[in-house]
Design a protein around this motif. Structure first.
Motif, PDB file in Angstrom:
ATOM      1  N   LEU A 107      82.003  32.523  11.165  1.00  0.00           N
ATOM      2  CA  LEU A 107      83.183  32.834  11.958  1.00  0.00           C
ATOM      3  C   LEU A 107      83.641  34.255  11.669  1.00  0.00           C
ATOM      4  N   ASP A 108      84.081  34.955  12.719  1.00  0.00           N
ATOM      5  CA  ASP A 108      84.714  36.248  12.557  1.00  0.00           C
ATOM      6  C   ASP A 108      85.938  36.288  13.469  1.00  0.00           C
ATOM      7  N   ALA A 109      86.644  37.399  13.473  1.00  0.00           N
ATOM      8  CA  ALA A 109      87.877  37.485  14.251  1.00  0.00           C
ATOM      9  C   ALA A 109      87.649  37.250  15.752  1.00  0.00           C
ATOM     10  N   PRO A 110      86.617  37.860  16.380  1.00  0.00           N
ATOM     11  CA  PRO A 110      86.403  37.599  17.816  1.00  0.00           C
ATOM     12  C   PRO A 110      86.122  36.125  18.119  1.00  0.00           C
TER      13      PRO A 110
ATOM     14  N   GLY B 277      86.454  33.803   3.926  1.00  0.00           N
ATOM     15  CA  GLY B 277      85.118  33.872   4.490  1.00  0.00           C
ATOM     16  C   GLY B 277      84.934  32.822   5.552  1.00  0.00           C
ATOM     17  N   GLY B 278      83.967  33.046   6.468  1.00  0.00           N
ATOM     18  CA  GLY B 278      83.817  32.140   7.603  1.00  0.00           C
ATOM     19  C   GLY B 278      82.478  31.451   7.681  1.00  0.00           C
ATOM     20  N   ASP B 279      81.781  31.272   6.527  1.00  0.00           N
ATOM     21  CA  ASP B 279      80.485  30.602   6.564  1.00  0.00           C
ATOM     22  C   ASP B 279      80.663  29.088   6.668  1.00  0.00           C
ATOM     23  N   PRO B 280      79.594  28.326   6.883  1.00  0.00           N
ATOM     24  CA  PRO B 280      79.715  26.874   7.045  1.00  0.00           C
ATOM     25  C   PRO B 280      80.404  26.184   5.862  1.00  0.00           C
TER      26      PRO B 280
ATOM     27  N   ASP C  82      82.737  24.547  20.936  1.00  0.00           N
ATOM     28  CA  ASP C  82      82.337  25.477  21.993  1.00  0.00           C
ATOM     29  C   ASP C  82      82.298  26.909  21.490  1.00  0.00           C
ATOM     30  N   ALA C  83      83.281  27.275  20.677  1.00  0.00           N
ATOM     31  CA  ALA C  83      83.380  28.654  20.206  1.00  0.00           C
ATOM     32  C   ALA C  83      82.214  29.032  19.304  1.00  0.00           C
ATOM     33  N   VAL C  84      81.773  28.099  18.441  1.00  0.00           N
ATOM     34  CA  VAL C  84      80.706  28.442  17.493  1.00  0.00           C
ATOM     35  C   VAL C  84      79.315  28.199  18.062  1.00  0.00           C
ATOM     36  N   SER C  85      79.200  27.275  19.031  1.00  0.00           N
ATOM     37  CA  SER C  85      77.867  26.978  19.582  1.00  0.00           C
ATOM     38  C   SER C  85      77.511  27.860  20.762  1.00  0.00           C
ATOM     39  N   GLY C  86      78.513  28.147  21.606  1.00  0.00           N
ATOM     40  CA  GLY C  86      78.263  28.963  22.785  1.00  0.00           C
ATOM     41  C   GLY C  86      77.288  28.341  23.753  1.00  0.00           C
ATOM     42  N   GLN C  87      77.171  27.006  23.718  1.00  0.00           N
ATOM     43  CA  GLN C  87      76.155  26.348  24.539  1.00  0.00           C
ATOM     44  C   GLN C  87      76.736  25.370  25.555  1.00  0.00           C
ATOM     45  N   ASN C  88      77.988  25.558  25.931  1.00  0.00           N
ATOM     46  CA  ASN C  88      78.607  24.642  26.874  1.00  0.00           C
ATOM     47  C   ASN C  88      79.219  25.403  28.045  1.00  0.00           C
ATOM     48  N   PRO C  89      78.376  25.970  28.926  1.00  0.00           N
ATOM     49  CA  PRO C  89      78.887  26.767  30.034  1.00  0.00           C
ATOM     50  C   PRO C  89      79.655  25.962  31.065  1.00  0.00           C
ATOM     51  N   MET C  90      79.553  24.627  31.041  1.00  0.00           N
ATOM     52  CA  MET C  90      80.229  23.811  32.043  1.00  0.00           C
ATOM     53  C   MET C  90      81.642  23.439  31.644  1.00  0.00           C
TER      54      MET C  90
END
Length: 548
Positions: free
Chosen positions: A5-8, A107-110, A206-214
């Protein structure tokens, strides 16, 4: 798919969470039977996250051009949620975000996300004077347990795996909340606050996977969520029964940490539903009491209370029942538009105007304040953008409590708003005027042309950065390289379904001569069709087309 994870990505999460809560707001309000059946949990959660998102946007604006790091971004989210928290569930969610922020700031790691979800659950429990299972707390605890112990076969080192397992566990825990709380079982609903947290966690996936365009996974019900039973639907509109405190008191409090134990003890003796979130000298205090003055006095003894909100449950319920009987004292139309030309067009048509920044859509508070400035008891709100509907719904709820009769018309484009304004008649009854304006907007098909910002999948195929996108009724229908040719194709497709009037609104930077080409083509193909051309000046779309 993100590794950390980061700020954006946190900013993306906040925006997706706000969208998910906005779309589920009415559903969550309908589920609200505990602790008080006042039907506002969805609205309160939305306003809480909206405040967090606004604070994060401000943090990005202050730190341009580089932008903030993860620590200041999470701090902004936590503080924004705390300051804007509304209701019992809003304060708990704000404290959940604060606990998450305490860990993710490092930190933003898993591994940090797993620990953060655990700390978030702990912080939420600590904020509640008398924790009750079958609520948001239970859902948060389930998400934390599963995230802390990834299931066999998942990637324990993957950020998406942690978020997905937490979301899945939250959904399962939500489905079982009626088994833990009798009032939920009697009403036939799941917990409203827990449903809201599921939406927030789904947005994180959704934010971390970026794989749900619907659309946000938060809105897809992978675990059955029962709809409110008849008793539940009626119940959330009823005031609390005998024996329940009469007032909700909520305020921000500047006070040292050592003053909190005495404040908790004092407020616990005055009522119930006590939640105190915050830290480092700033607190959000929420309690249900019969003596509202005593609850505020307790805050004065501890420090400096401000932004004090006192709600009398019975009067609020009465106002809700009287909304449709409000006597009108003048009527106004408010149009939300981007572009000086569009603003002038709406003003010439008799509408008040709220100028929208295309990079920062107005929040619910801005919409509510713009309606108040109209000074009318009846207001028709033309959003002209489907993305504004959640914020407008929250604003409308606030305004109705103030006695304003407001109708939010589902206009999705400025051309639909102009069509509605064309038939507006303040001499008609309010309902008749709203129906006529809604019908005119609904009879207007719309299209927009814009440039693609990057590679993306669309309904018309894959587009690349710089391609011209022709969107008809909200969906990408044409992908082209040349603006004029794409516009001609879009207009031709729209006219195949018929039409009597074409409206063209030119955006900022549109090439000279484009409107003349479109007008000539429309007249050649359909001589009976009239065409109007306006300089809109909007940045959001190069060209807006309306066909009535």
């Amino acid at each position: 798919m993100l590794d950390t994870l980061d700020a954006p990505s946190v900013r993306t999460w906040c925006r997706l969470a706000l969208t998910a809560l906005g779309q589920a707001r009415e559903e969550i309000d309908a589920l609200n039977v505990y602790p008080v059946p006042d039907g506002d949990t969805g609205t309160n959660l939305y306003l809480t996250v909206e405040s967090a998102a606004s604070a994060l946007d401000a943090c990005f604006a202050e730190r341009q051009p580089a932008g903030p790091g993860l620590a200041p971004a999470m701090a902004a989210v936590a503080r924004g949620a705390l300051v804007g928290a509304r209701g019992n569930s809003g304060v708990i969610l704000a404290q959940w975000l604060r606990g998450l922020s305490e860990v993710l700031s490092q930190g933003g790691d898993p591994a940090a996300l797993r620990k953060g979800l655990v700390r978030a659950s702990e912080a939420a429990y600590q904020a509640v004077a008398v924790p009750v299972e079958g609520t948001l707390l239970t859902v948060a605890a389930a998400a934390a347990r599963t995230a802390d112990q990834p299931s066999e076969g998942s990637r324990p080192d993957g950020l998406t795996a942690v978020a997905e397992s937490a979301h899945r566990a939250a959904l399962e825990a939500l489905a079982h909340t009626p088994e833990q709380l009798d009032v939920l079982a009697e009403a036939g609903v799941v917990d409203a606050g827990g449903r809201g947290l599921v939406a927030v966690l789904g947005a994180l996936v959704d934010a971390v996977s970026g794989q749900n365009p619907m659309g946000p996974v938060a809105l897809r019900q992978e675990v059955a969520v029962p709809a409110p039973a008849a008793a539940g639907c009626e119940g959330h509109e009823r005031p609390p029964g005998p024996g329940h405190p009469a007032f909700e008191v909520i305020y921000l409090l500047d006070a040292p940490d050592e003053a909190l134990p005495a404040l908790r003890g004092r407020l616990a003796g005055l009522g119930d539903s006590l939640v105190i979130g915050g830290g480092d000298g700033l607190w959000n205090v929420h309690v249900h009491v019969d003596d509202a003055g005593a609850a505020v006095e307790a805050g004065v003894e501890a420090g400096r209370p401000y932004r004090i909100r006192i709600t009398h449950f019975a009067e609020a319920a009465a106002r809700s029942g009287e909304r449709e009987e409000t006597v009108a004292h003048g009527r106004a139309v408010l149009s939300v538009v981007s572009g000086t030309g569009l603003a002038e067009l709406c003003a010439q048509s008799g509408s008040a105007v709220l100028a929208a920044d295309p990079d920062r859509p107005p929040a619910s508070g801005e919409l509510a304040e713009a309606v108040r400035r109209c000074g009318a008891r009846e207001v028709v709100l033309l959003l002209n953008d489907p993305e504004l509907r959640p914020a407008a719904g929250a604003a409308a709820d606030q305004l109705r409590e103030e006695g304003v009769r407001i109708a939010v018309l589902p206009t999705r484009s400025p051309v639909q708003g102009l069509a509605a304004l064309a038939v507006h008649d303040a001499t008609r009854r309010f309902d008749e005027d709203v129906v006529a304006m809604t019908s005119a907007a609904g009879a207007t098909r719309y299209a927009e042309l814009a440039l693609a910002e990057g590679e993306s999948w669309t309904m018309a195929g894959v587009c690349q950065a710089g391609d011209v996108l022709g969107m008809i009724d909200g969906d990408v229908a044409v992908i082209g390289e040349d603006l004029a040719q794409t516009a001609l194709t879009v207009l031709a497709r729209m006219l195949t379904a018929g039409g009597e009037l074409v409206t063209l609104i030119l955006g900022e930077g549109v090439p000279a001569g484009l409107a003349d080409r479109l007008v000539a083509d429309a007249r050649r193909e359909r001589p009976e069709v009239d065409t109007l051309v306006y300089e809109g000046g909007q940045e959001s779309a190069l060209l807006v087309i309306g066909v009535e």
